[in-house]
Design an enzyme around this catalytic site. Sequence first.
Site, PDB file in Angstrom:
ATOM      1  CG  ASP A  35      -2.383   0.844   1.211  1.00 25.74           C
ATOM      2  OD1 ASP A  35      -1.972   1.758   0.252  1.00 25.74           O
ATOM      3  OD2 ASP A  35      -3.345  -0.175   1.573  1.00 25.74           O
ATOM      4  CG  ASP A  63       2.089   4.781  -6.408  1.00 27.34           C
ATOM      5  OD1 ASP A  63       0.915   4.536  -6.912  1.00 27.34           O
ATOM      6  OD2 ASP A  63       2.475   5.873  -6.861  1.00 27.34           O
ATOM      7  CE1 TYR A 156     -13.490   2.321  -8.978  1.00 20.82           C
ATOM      8  CE2 TYR A 156     -15.850   1.604 -10.103  1.00 20.82           C
ATOM      9  CZ  TYR A 156     -14.147   1.698  -9.041  1.00 20.82           C
ATOM     10  OH  TYR A 156     -14.903   0.285  -8.442  1.00 20.82           O
ATOM     11  N   PRO A 186     -17.285  -6.208  -7.111  1.00 20.60           N
ATOM     12  CG  PRO A 186     -15.750  -5.454  -5.015  1.00 20.60           C
ATOM     13  CD  PRO A 186     -15.657  -5.887  -6.161  1.00 20.60           C
ATOM     14  N   GLY A 190     -18.839  -0.720   1.898  1.00 15.97           N
ATOM     15  CA  GLY A 190     -19.048   0.993   2.773  1.00 15.97           C
ATOM     16  C   GLY A 190     -17.461   1.002   3.320  1.00 15.97           C
TER      17      GLY A 190
HETATM   18  N1  NAD Z   1     -16.303  -0.283  -2.023  1.00 15.51           N
HETATM   19  C1  NAD Z   1     -16.727  -0.356  -3.415  1.00 15.51           C
HETATM   20  O1  NAD Z   1     -18.153  -0.563  -3.372  1.00 15.51           O
HETATM   21  C2  NAD Z   1     -16.050  -0.941  -4.652  1.00 15.51           C
HETATM   22  C3  NAD Z   1     -16.972  -1.731  -5.195  1.00 15.51           C
HETATM   23  C4  NAD Z   1     -16.851  -2.374  -6.251  1.00 15.51           C
HETATM   24  C5  NAD Z   1     -15.302  -2.012  -6.678  1.00 15.51           C
HETATM   25  N2  NAD Z   1     -14.800  -1.938  -5.786  1.00 15.51           N
HETATM   26  C6  NAD Z   1     -12.708  -1.844  -5.687  1.00 15.51           C
HETATM   27  O2  NAD Z   1     -12.025  -2.338  -4.560  1.00 15.51           O
HETATM   28  C7  NAD Z   1     -11.110  -1.950  -4.539  1.00 15.51           C
HETATM   29  C8  NAD Z   1     -10.781  -1.832  -2.991  1.00 15.51           C
HETATM   30  O3  NAD Z   1     -11.533  -0.685  -2.950  1.00 15.51           O
HETATM   31  P1  NAD Z   1     -11.895   0.084  -1.314  1.00 15.51           P
HETATM   32  O4  NAD Z   1     -13.538  -0.001  -1.559  1.00 15.51           O
HETATM   33  O5  NAD Z   1     -11.651  -1.131  -0.219  1.00 15.51           O
HETATM   34  O6  NAD Z   1     -11.319   1.363  -1.295  1.00 15.51           O
HETATM   35  P2  NAD Z   1     -10.297   2.286  -0.245  1.00 15.51           P
HETATM   36  O7  NAD Z   1     -10.363   3.258  -0.853  1.00 15.51           O
HETATM   37  O8  NAD Z   1     -11.478   1.863   1.126  1.00 15.51           O
HETATM   38  O9  NAD Z   1      -9.273   1.180   0.008  1.00 15.51           O
HETATM   39  C9  NAD Z   1      -8.833   1.022  -1.410  1.00 15.51           C
HETATM   40  C10 NAD Z   1      -6.504   0.845  -1.340  1.00 15.51           C
HETATM   41  O10 NAD Z   1      -5.592   1.397  -2.199  1.00 15.51           O
HETATM   42  C11 NAD Z   1      -4.744   2.404  -1.715  1.00 15.51           C
HETATM   43  N3  NAD Z   1      -4.244   2.620  -2.692  1.00 15.51           N
HETATM   44  C12 NAD Z   1      -4.925   3.671  -3.553  1.00 15.51           C
HETATM   45  N4  NAD Z   1      -3.947   4.078  -4.450  1.00 15.51           N
HETATM   46  C13 NAD Z   1      -2.900   3.387  -4.324  1.00 15.51           C
HETATM   47  C14 NAD Z   1      -1.832   3.539  -5.051  1.00 15.51           C
HETATM   48  N5  NAD Z   1      -1.304   3.849  -6.544  1.00 15.51           N
HETATM   49  N6  NAD Z   1      -0.434   2.582  -5.015  1.00 15.51           N
HETATM   50  C15 NAD Z   1      -1.133   1.267  -3.832  1.00 15.51           C
HETATM   51  N7  NAD Z   1      -2.210   1.529  -2.845  1.00 15.51           N
HETATM   52  C16 NAD Z   1      -3.168   2.819  -3.362  1.00 15.51           C
HETATM   53  C17 NAD Z   1      -5.502   2.999  -0.922  1.00 15.51           C
HETATM   54  O11 NAD Z   1      -4.268   3.821   0.535  1.00 15.51           O
HETATM   55  C18 NAD Z   1      -6.211   1.860   0.095  1.00 15.51           C
HETATM   56  O12 NAD Z   1      -5.327   1.401   0.706  1.00 15.51           O
HETATM   57  C19 NAD Z   1     -10.919  -0.464  -5.437  1.00 15.51           C
HETATM   58  O13 NAD Z   1     -10.026  -1.530  -6.642  1.00 15.51           O
HETATM   59  C20 NAD Z   1     -11.959  -0.017  -6.110  1.00 15.51           C
HETATM   60  O14 NAD Z   1     -12.519   0.343  -7.140  1.00 15.51           O
HETATM   61  C21 NAD Z   1     -14.554  -1.414  -4.738  1.00 15.51           C
END
Ligand code: NAD
Length: 260
Positions: A35, A63, A156, A186, A190
């Site tokens: 992360d 990153d 997105y 997903p 939340g």
């Molecule tokens: N939350 C939702 O409803 C949802 C739905 C569908 C898909 N997703 C996907 O699931 C995945 C996780 O989402 P989440 O809801 O846990 O999001 P979140 O924002 O809670 O967590 C994202 C994590 O990714 C890390 N991150 C962001 N940019 C980064 C980078 N450049 N390098 C390394 N780490 C990085 C952040 O620091 C964080 O820890 C994402 O790919 C998101 O698109 C989420």
Amino acid sequence: MDSTKVALVTGAGQGIGRGIALQLASDGYHIAIADLAFQEDKARVVVKEIEELGRKAIFVATDVSKKEDIFAAVDAAAEQLGSFDVIVNNAGIAQVKPIEEISEEDLNKIFSINVNSVVFGIQAAAAKFTALGKKGKIISAASIAAVKGFPILGAYSASKFAVRGLTQVAAQELAPRGITVNAYAPGIVGTGMWDLIDEKLSEINGKSRGENLKENVESIMLGRIETPEDVAGVVSFFASPKADYVTGQVLLVDGGMLYN
Ligand SMILES: NC(=O)c1ccc[n+]([C@@H]2O[C@H](COP(=O)([O-])OP(=O)(O)OC[C@H]3O[C@@H](n4cnc5c(N)ncnc54)[C@H](O)[C@@H]3O)[C@@H](O)[C@H]2O)c1
């Protein structure tokens, strides 16, 4: 299970990635959390939670938009944890903007984090699996927005459609080496991501904070918001031998929102 199974999960400092990391640790994997450096404190808490489950864990500041960072993280996982079996390309960001307002900078940012990272993750994992003589599993984060385009989530949605395309391509290219490539899609989980989406939607449509999230959750057939654990169950399946004959798939895990 072999005691030296190792999984790397990107973006596992919080949210869905944390849920996946804890599930895979329960399944017996040692875990590398990749992360951003600023997430180190949160990631260290997850490392501790994994250690309490009796597995090893490391944090690697990464990153995911940088190819060299992902390759270094995979190397660190293999060297410090003693194997390399699964990569979960989970890290991603959302952007909420009408299509007419999306800038070149917005596109470059979201594609470098959501799409380029998946290409680099596939490359780094495939190279390591081959070097170690493993078959290995590659699992990436798609979304309901990878299956249907959602208004105000144009960039997105495009980035997640790209993850679906890459999953299908890599599955076919890597199948001769026994590597499987799948993705989870997903619905509405939340996490911090939905806090941001709800806030931005409020700015755009004037609804009060929390209202957009509530309305979206009401459209879920199973009647509740999704949890990181709901997603982690699917990832656990993809990572397991039970999914050895599954490749190139994007599995909706959305409580009943979309159907294919
Ligand atoms: N939350 C939702 O409803 C949802 C739905 C569908 C898909 N997703 C996907 O699931 C995945 C996780 O989402 P989440 O809801 O846990 O999001 P979140 O924002 O809670 O967590 C994202 C994590 O990714 C890390 N991150 C962001 N940019 C980064 C980078 N450049 N390098 C390394 N780490 C990085 C952040 O620091 C964080 O820890 C994402 O790919 C998101 O698109 C989420």
